[in-house]
Design a protein around this motif. Structure first.
Motif, PDB file in Angstrom:
ATOM      1  N   THR A  74       0.862  -1.196   0.000  1.00 38.00           N
ATOM      2  CA  THR A  74       0.000   0.000   0.000  1.00 38.00           C
ATOM      3  C   THR A  74       0.893   1.240   0.000  1.00 38.00           C
ATOM      4  O   THR A  74       2.075   1.173   0.337  1.00 38.00           O
ATOM      5  CB  THR A  74      -0.914   0.098   1.248  1.00 38.00           C
ATOM      6  N   GLY A  75       0.296   2.374  -0.333  1.00 35.61           N
ATOM      7  CA  GLY A  75       1.020   3.638  -0.290  1.00 35.61           C
ATOM      8  C   GLY A  75       1.389   3.998   1.140  1.00 35.61           C
ATOM      9  O   GLY A  75       2.455   4.555   1.395  1.00 35.61           O
ATOM     10  N   TYR A  76       0.499   3.672   2.049  1.00 39.57           N
ATOM     11  CA  TYR A  76       0.780   3.941   3.466  1.00 39.57           C
ATOM     12  C   TYR A  76       2.067   3.219   3.876  1.00 39.57           C
ATOM     13  O   TYR A  76       2.962   3.791   4.490  1.00 39.57           O
ATOM     14  CB  TYR A  76      -0.414   3.468   4.308  1.00 39.57           C
ATOM     15  N   HIS A 118       0.628  14.095   3.481  1.00 44.20           N
ATOM     16  CA  HIS A 118      -0.303  13.023   3.846  1.00 44.20           C
ATOM     17  C   HIS A 118       0.071  12.369   5.190  1.00 44.20           C
ATOM     18  O   HIS A 118       1.254  12.299   5.545  1.00 44.20           O
ATOM     19  CB  HIS A 118      -0.270  11.958   2.741  1.00 44.20           C
ATOM     20  N   SER A 121       0.405   9.398   6.074  1.00 40.22           N
ATOM     21  CA  SER A 121       1.374   8.298   6.027  1.00 40.22           C
ATOM     22  C   SER A 121       2.811   8.826   6.010  1.00 40.22           C
ATOM     23  O   SER A 121       3.725   8.166   6.506  1.00 40.22           O
ATOM     24  CB  SER A 121       1.114   7.411   4.806  1.00 40.22           C
ATOM     25  N   ASP A 124       4.204  15.671  -0.814  1.00 39.79           N
ATOM     26  CA  ASP A 124       3.208  15.161  -1.755  1.00 39.79           C
ATOM     27  C   ASP A 124       3.521  15.809  -3.113  1.00 39.79           C
ATOM     28  O   ASP A 124       3.981  16.955  -3.156  1.00 39.79           O
ATOM     29  CB  ASP A 124       1.791  15.620  -1.359  1.00 39.79           C
ATOM     30  N   ASP A 150       5.865  11.931  -3.069  1.00 35.58           N
ATOM     31  CA  ASP A 150       4.751  10.984  -3.028  1.00 35.58           C
ATOM     32  C   ASP A 150       3.672  11.495  -3.982  1.00 35.58           C
ATOM     33  O   ASP A 150       2.956  12.444  -3.666  1.00 35.58           O
ATOM     34  CB  ASP A 150       4.223  10.895  -1.592  1.00 35.58           C
ATOM     35  N   ALA A 176       0.834  10.153  -5.132  1.00 31.56           N
ATOM     36  CA  ALA A 176      -0.352   9.295  -5.083  1.00 31.56           C
ATOM     37  C   ALA A 176      -1.476   9.798  -5.997  1.00 31.56           C
ATOM     38  O   ALA A 176      -2.175   9.003  -6.629  1.00 31.56           O
ATOM     39  CB  ALA A 176      -0.862   9.201  -3.646  1.00 31.56           C
ATOM     40  N   HIS A 177      -1.640  11.124  -6.065  1.00 31.62           N
ATOM     41  CA  HIS A 177      -2.767  11.681  -6.830  1.00 31.62           C
ATOM     42  C   HIS A 177      -2.365  12.219  -8.194  1.00 31.62           C
ATOM     43  O   HIS A 177      -3.203  12.731  -8.930  1.00 31.62           O
ATOM     44  CB  HIS A 177      -3.459  12.779  -6.024  1.00 31.62           C
ATOM     45  N   THR A 181       0.956   5.502  -5.885  1.00 30.08           N
ATOM     46  CA  THR A 181       0.040   4.476  -5.411  1.00 30.08           C
ATOM     47  C   THR A 181      -0.744   3.933  -6.603  1.00 30.08           C
ATOM     48  O   THR A 181      -0.877   4.578  -7.628  1.00 30.08           O
ATOM     49  CB  THR A 181      -0.923   5.011  -4.329  1.00 30.08           C
ATOM     50  N   LYS A 225      -5.496   4.412  -6.745  1.00 22.78           N
ATOM     51  CA  LYS A 225      -6.243   5.615  -7.126  1.00 22.78           C
ATOM     52  C   LYS A 225      -6.461   5.589  -8.640  1.00 22.78           C
ATOM     53  O   LYS A 225      -7.202   4.745  -9.116  1.00 22.78           O
ATOM     54  CB  LYS A 225      -5.518   6.833  -6.568  1.00 22.78           C
TER      55      LYS A 225
HETATM   56  C1  PLP Z   1      -3.857   7.702  -0.503  1.00 21.87           C
HETATM   57  C2  PLP Z   1      -2.501   8.233  -0.200  1.00 21.87           C
HETATM   58  C3  PLP Z   1      -1.514   7.399   0.326  1.00 21.87           C
HETATM   59  C4  PLP Z   1      -1.820   6.001   0.777  1.00 21.87           C
HETATM   60  O1  PLP Z   1      -1.902   5.125  -0.281  1.00 21.87           O
HETATM   61  P1  PLP Z   1      -2.692   3.730  -0.072  1.00 21.87           P
HETATM   62  O2  PLP Z   1      -2.226   2.881  -1.191  1.00 21.87           O
HETATM   63  O3  PLP Z   1      -4.124   4.086  -0.121  1.00 21.87           O
HETATM   64  O4  PLP Z   1      -2.269   3.213   1.270  1.00 21.87           O
HETATM   65  C5  PLP Z   1      -0.239   7.904   0.470  1.00 21.87           C
HETATM   66  N1  PLP Z   1       0.043   9.170   0.146  1.00 21.87           N
HETATM   67  C6  PLP Z   1      -0.898  10.026  -0.328  1.00 21.87           C
HETATM   68  C7  PLP Z   1      -0.524  11.426  -0.664  1.00 21.87           C
HETATM   69  C8  PLP Z   1      -2.199   9.577  -0.503  1.00 21.87           C
HETATM   70  O5  PLP Z   1      -3.134  10.404  -0.931  1.00 21.87           O
END
Ligand code: PLP
Length: 402
Positions: free
Chosen positions: A104-106, A130, A132, A171, A200, A202-203, A232, A235
Motif C-alpha cells: 500500500t502507499g501507506y 499526507h 502516512s 506530496d 509521493d 499518489a494523486h 500508489t 487511485k
Molecule cells: C492515498 C494516499 C496514500 C496512501 O496510499 P494507499 O495505497 O491508499 O495506502 C499515500 N500518500 C498520499 C498522498 C495519498 O493520498
C-alpha cells in the motif's frame, strides 16, 4: 482505565465523529450507498479504471497461473514473476532505473522514510503532507521540521541552518487541496543543500504528465532531480498497492532496510498482472485525461459563479472550502438529500477551521453528472450564508469519513 466512551462522545460533540457508509456494486460514479442510489464525487478513481473490464479480465486470466495468496514475504518465497514484471513495467512507465512494489502507499511511505532517515538525521516535511508521510517521519526517529505549505524560501532557510543528513519529503499533488508542489524549486534546493528528495505522487500518477506518469514528469523532472518517486496504484491506476521508483542503489537499499517491505506478505501476484493491464491503458488514456480537464474547467467556472470558494487546484481534486465542521457536514448532508455524495473533510485530516467538501472528478463522469452536481450546489448555496447551522449541531449519523 482510559474513558474511551467519553472520548467518542467528545468527538461527536465537536462534529468530528466518523462513520462508514455501505457501498454495493463496482466503484463508479453511480453507487448504491446504504441501499440508496447516490452519484459520487468523492472517489480517487480519477480515470474510471477501478471497474474496467480489461483489469478484471487480466486478474481472472492470471489467477490459474498464479493462484491467489502471496504465501510469504518477498524475501522468503513470495516474490513472484508477476510482481517482478510489474516492477519492470513501473520503472519503464516512470522513466526510472528501477521500481519496488509495496502493498500500500501507506506502507511505502512508512518503509521508505524510516529506512532512509534515522536518529541524528533531519527530515523536512511540507505542513500539508499526507498522514502516512507524517507517520513515516515519526517512525524514523529523525528530527522532523515541518515547513509552511509549498514555501521554498522558508525551506531554503531551514536547510541552510541544518547540518547532517537531510531528507525532504512532499506530496506531488496534495491530497486534500489538489495543488501541485513546487517540485522544480524543491529539486534545485535539494541539490544545493545535498538533501535527498522524496515525492509521493499518489494523486498525480495516471492523471498528470504527457502519458500519465505524474506531476514529476509533467514538470519534466528526471531521476537526477527527484531521486525517489512514490506512487500508489489504488487511485487513478484502479487496482491496489504502491511503488517506489528510483536509482537501483536506493531500491536495493530499501529491499534490505524497509521494514514494511520486508515484514509483510507479498500481495496476490494476480493483482500485479491486473496492474500491468492498467498501465497498458494509462499511457493511451489521453482522452480520459482531457475529459477530466473539461470537467474541472467547467466545474471551476460554474461553482465560482455560484459563490463557492474553491482552492488553487487544476487537478481533479476540487475542494470547496467551508471552514466550520458543522457547516461542512450540513452542506454534505444537503447535497446527499439531492442524490449527490461528497464527503466533508474535517480536522485532523485538514487544519483546524479548514473543513471542506472534497469534490473529486472521474473521467467516467458525464456532462449530465456534472449538471446534477452544479444544480444541487446551486440549491444548497444558502447553507453557507446562514449562521443557524453552526449553532445547532446534529449527531452526524449519515456522514462519511475524512
Ligand atoms: C492515498 C494516499 C496514500 C496512501 O496510499 P494507499 O495505497 O491508499 O495506502 C499515500 N500518500 C498520499 C498522498 C495519498 O493520498
Amino acid at each position: 482505565m482510559r474513558d474511551f466512551a467519553a472520548e467518542l462522545a467528545d468527538r461527536k460533540q465537536a462534529g468530528l465523529y466518523r462513520t462508514r457508509r455501505l457501498v454495493e456494486g463496482p466503484q463508479q460514479p453511480g453507487l448504491t450507498v446504504d441501499g440508496k442510489p447516490l452519484l459520487s464525487f468523492c472517489s480517487n478513481d480519477y480515470l474510471g479504471l477501478a471497474s474496467h473490464p480489461d483489469l478484471t479480465r487480466a486478474l481472472c486470466e492470471a489467477l490459474p497461473d498464479t493462484g491467489l495468496g502471496g504465501a510469504s514475504s518477498h524475501l522468503i518465497c513470495g516474490h513472484h514473476r508477476a510482481h517482478h514484471q510489474l516492477e519492470e513495467r513501473l520503472a519503464e512507465f516512470t522513466g526510472r532505473s528501477s521500481a519496488l512494489f509495496f502493498s500500500t502507499g501507506y506502507m511505502a511511505n512508512l518503509g521508505v522514510i524510516s529506512a532512509l532517515a534515522g536518529r541524528g538525521d533531519t527530515i523536512f516535511s511540507d505542513r500539508l503532507n499526507h498522514a502516512s508521510i507524517i507517520d513515516g517521519c515519526v517512525l524514523s526517529r529523525a528530527k522532523v521540521r515541518r515547513y509552511p505549505h509549498g514555501d521554498v524560501d522558508a525551506l531554503a532557510e531551514m536547510l541552510a541552518q541544518t547540518g547532517g543528513h537531510k531528507l525532504v519529503v512532499t506530496d506531488g499533488v496534495f491530497s486534500m487541496d489538489g495543488d501541485v508542489a513546487p517540485l522544480g524549486e524543491l529539486a534545485r534546493l535539494c541539490r544545493t543543500h545535498d538533501a535527498l528528495l522524496v515525492v509521493d505522487d499518489a494523486h498525480g500518477i495516471g492523471v498528470l504528465g504527457p502519458d500519465g506518469q505524474g506531476s514529476v514528469a509533467a514538470l519534466g523532472l528526471s531521476e537526477d532531480d527527484v531521486p525517489l518517486l512514490i506512487g500508489t496504484l489504488g487511485k487513478a491506476v484502479g487496482t491496489s498497492g504502491a511503488f517506489v521508483a528510483g536509482p537501483r542503489l536506493l531500491t536495493d537499499y530499501l529491499v534490505q532496510k524497509a521494514r514494511t517491505y520486508i515484514y509483510t506478505t507479498a500481495m496476490p501476484p494476480a493483482l500485479a498482472a491486473a496492474t500491468c493491464a492498467s498501465l497498458d491503458l494509462i499511457a493511451g488514456a489521453g482522452v480520459r485525461r482531457q475529459r477530466l480537464q473539461q470537467l474541472v474547467l467547467r466545474f471551476r467556472q460554474e461553482a465560482t459563479a455560484l459563490g463557492y470558494r474553491l482552492m488553487a487546484s487544476e487537478t481533479p481534486i476540487q475542494p470547496i472550502m467551508v471552514g466550520d465542521n458543522w457547516r461542512a457536514l450540513a452542506l454534505s448532508r444537503a447535497l446527499e438529500d439531492r442524490g449527490i455524495w461528497v464527503t466533508a473533510i474535517r480536522p485532523p485530516t485538514v487544519p483546524e477551521g479548514e473543513a471542506r467538501l472534497r469534490v473529486t472528478f472521474s473521467a467516467a463522469h458525464s456532462d449530465q453528472d456534472l449538471d446534477r452536481l452544479l444544480a444541487a450546489l446551486a440549491a444548497c448555496r444558502g447553507l453557507l450564508d446562514s449562521s443557524s447551522v453552526a449553532a445547532a449541531p446534529v449527531v452526524p449519523d449519515r456522514v462519511g469519513a475524512g
